[in-house]
Design a protein around this motif. Structure first.
Motif, PDB file in Angstrom:
ATOM      1  N   GLN A   1       4.458   6.051 -13.708  1.00 44.98           N
ATOM      2  CA  GLN A   1       5.542   5.582 -12.856  1.00 44.98           C
ATOM      3  C   GLN A   1       5.143   4.292 -12.145  1.00 44.98           C
ATOM      4  OE1 GLN A   1       6.081   7.340  -8.960  1.00 44.98           O
ATOM      5  NE2 GLN A   1       8.236   7.748  -9.454  1.00 44.98           N
ATOM      6  N   TYR A   2       3.936   4.247 -11.590  1.00 42.96           N
ATOM      7  CA  TYR A   2       3.454   3.075 -10.863  1.00 42.96           C
ATOM      8  C   TYR A   2       3.474   1.842 -11.759  1.00 42.96           C
ATOM      9  CZ  TYR A   2       1.224   2.224  -6.313  1.00 42.96           C
ATOM     10  OH  TYR A   2       0.953   1.865  -5.016  1.00 42.96           O
ATOM     11  N   ALA A   3       2.987   2.008 -12.984  1.00 39.77           N
ATOM     12  CA  ALA A   3       2.948   0.891 -13.926  1.00 39.77           C
ATOM     13  C   ALA A   3       4.354   0.399 -14.268  1.00 39.77           C
ATOM     14  CB  ALA A   3       2.207   1.302 -15.197  1.00 39.77           C
TER      15      ALA A   3
ATOM     16  N   GLU B   1       2.389  -6.557 -11.312  1.00 35.75           N
ATOM     17  CA  GLU B   1       1.049  -7.034 -10.938  1.00 35.75           C
ATOM     18  C   GLU B   1       1.182  -8.116  -9.870  1.00 35.75           C
ATOM     19  OE1 GLU B   1      -1.915  -6.101 -11.897  1.00 35.75           O
ATOM     20  OE2 GLU B   1      -1.429  -4.747 -13.530  1.00 35.75           O
ATOM     21  N   PRO B   2       0.327  -8.188  -8.911  1.00 34.70           N
ATOM     22  CA  PRO B   2      -0.709  -7.202  -8.626  1.00 34.70           C
ATOM     23  C   PRO B   2      -0.076  -5.987  -7.953  1.00 34.70           C
ATOM     24  CG  PRO B   2      -0.779  -8.906  -6.966  1.00 34.70           C
ATOM     25  CD  PRO B   2       0.298  -9.296  -7.969  1.00 34.70           C
ATOM     26  N   ARG B   3      -0.381  -4.812  -8.460  1.00 29.37           N
ATOM     27  CA  ARG B   3       0.211  -3.585  -7.926  1.00 29.37           C
ATOM     28  C   ARG B   3      -0.361  -3.284  -6.545  1.00 29.37           C
ATOM     29  NH1 ARG B   3      -0.381  -2.469 -13.485  1.00 29.37           N
ATOM     30  NH2 ARG B   3       1.679  -2.397 -14.435  1.00 29.37           N
ATOM     31  N   PRO B   4       0.451  -2.591  -5.730  1.00 32.50           N
ATOM     32  CA  PRO B   4      -0.041  -2.220  -4.399  1.00 32.50           C
ATOM     33  C   PRO B   4      -1.255  -1.295  -4.488  1.00 32.50           C
ATOM     34  CG  PRO B   4       2.329  -1.799  -4.610  1.00 32.50           C
ATOM     35  CD  PRO B   4       1.819  -2.145  -5.971  1.00 32.50           C
ATOM     36  N   ALA B   5      -2.084  -1.344  -3.461  1.00 32.27           N
ATOM     37  CA  ALA B   5      -3.167  -0.369  -3.331  1.00 32.27           C
ATOM     38  C   ALA B   5      -2.525   1.014  -3.197  1.00 32.27           C
ATOM     39  CB  ALA B   5      -3.999  -0.691  -2.102  1.00 32.27           C
ATOM     40  N   ARG B   6      -3.270   2.061  -3.599  1.00 35.94           N
ATOM     41  CA  ARG B   6      -2.695   3.405  -3.523  1.00 35.94           C
ATOM     42  C   ARG B   6      -3.776   4.429  -3.251  1.00 35.94           C
ATOM     43  NH1 ARG B   6      -0.550   6.180  -8.806  1.00 35.94           N
ATOM     44  NH2 ARG B   6      -2.705   6.877  -8.869  1.00 35.94           N
TER      45      ARG B   6
ATOM     46  N   LYS C   1       0.849  -1.197   0.000  1.00 37.12           N
ATOM     47  CA  LYS C   1       0.000   0.000   0.000  1.00 37.12           C
ATOM     48  C   LYS C   1       0.876   1.236   0.000  1.00 37.12           C
ATOM     49  CE  LYS C   1      -3.695   2.676   1.117  1.00 37.12           C
ATOM     50  NZ  LYS C   1      -3.216   4.008   0.854  1.00 37.12           N
ATOM     51  N   THR C   2       0.508   2.229  -0.803  1.00 36.65           N
ATOM     52  CA  THR C   2       1.194   3.516  -0.771  1.00 36.65           C
ATOM     53  C   THR C   2       0.166   4.624  -0.615  1.00 36.65           C
ATOM     54  OG1 THR C   2       1.113   3.873  -3.163  1.00 36.65           O
ATOM     55  CG2 THR C   2       3.068   2.740  -2.299  1.00 36.65           C
TER      56      THR C   2
END
Length: 114
Positions: A79-81, A86-91, A62-63
């Motif tokens: 930037q996040y991508a 995957e699975p990317r952190p919650a933000r 999480k960020t």
């Protein structure tokens, strides 16, 4: 921990690590200019704080981005991508009136030991 900053940059609570906000400033505390360079500087500082407890970006779950200009969202999404698999952190993405040292971006995170 110093008297100037009486908090832990990263706090490990039984495998869940809370990382204090990483500002978009250089090593001298000067705000990094430019939209993407500011985002990259905050991520670099976040990585450095994670490293102090033996973690890295893949451990982030999480960020929270604090920005002085909500239109940074598109660059932050790019930037996040690029940096999170995957699975990317919650933000969360929050606009604030100001940040310390004239920074335009601050990123805090929660990570976990795997």
């Amino acid at each position: 921990m110093s008297a100037e900053h009486p908090y832990s940059p990263a706090y490990d609570d039984d495998g869940v690590v809370y990382v204090s906000g990483a500002l978009s400033v250089d090593v001298d505390g000067v705000a990094v200019g430019g939209r993407r360079p500011a985002l990259d500087a905050a991520i670099a500082k976040l990585r450095s704080r994670l490293a102090t407890v033996g973690l890295d970006l893949p451990d982030v779950v999480k960020t929270t981005y604090f920005v002085t200009d909500v239109t940074l969202r598109d660059e932050a999404n790019e930037q996040y991508a690029e940096i999170f698999a995957e699975p990317r952190p919650a933000r969360s993405f929050v606009q604030v009136a100001a940040l310390p040292y004239g920074a335009t971006v601050e990123i805090e995170a929660v990570a976990r030991r795997r």
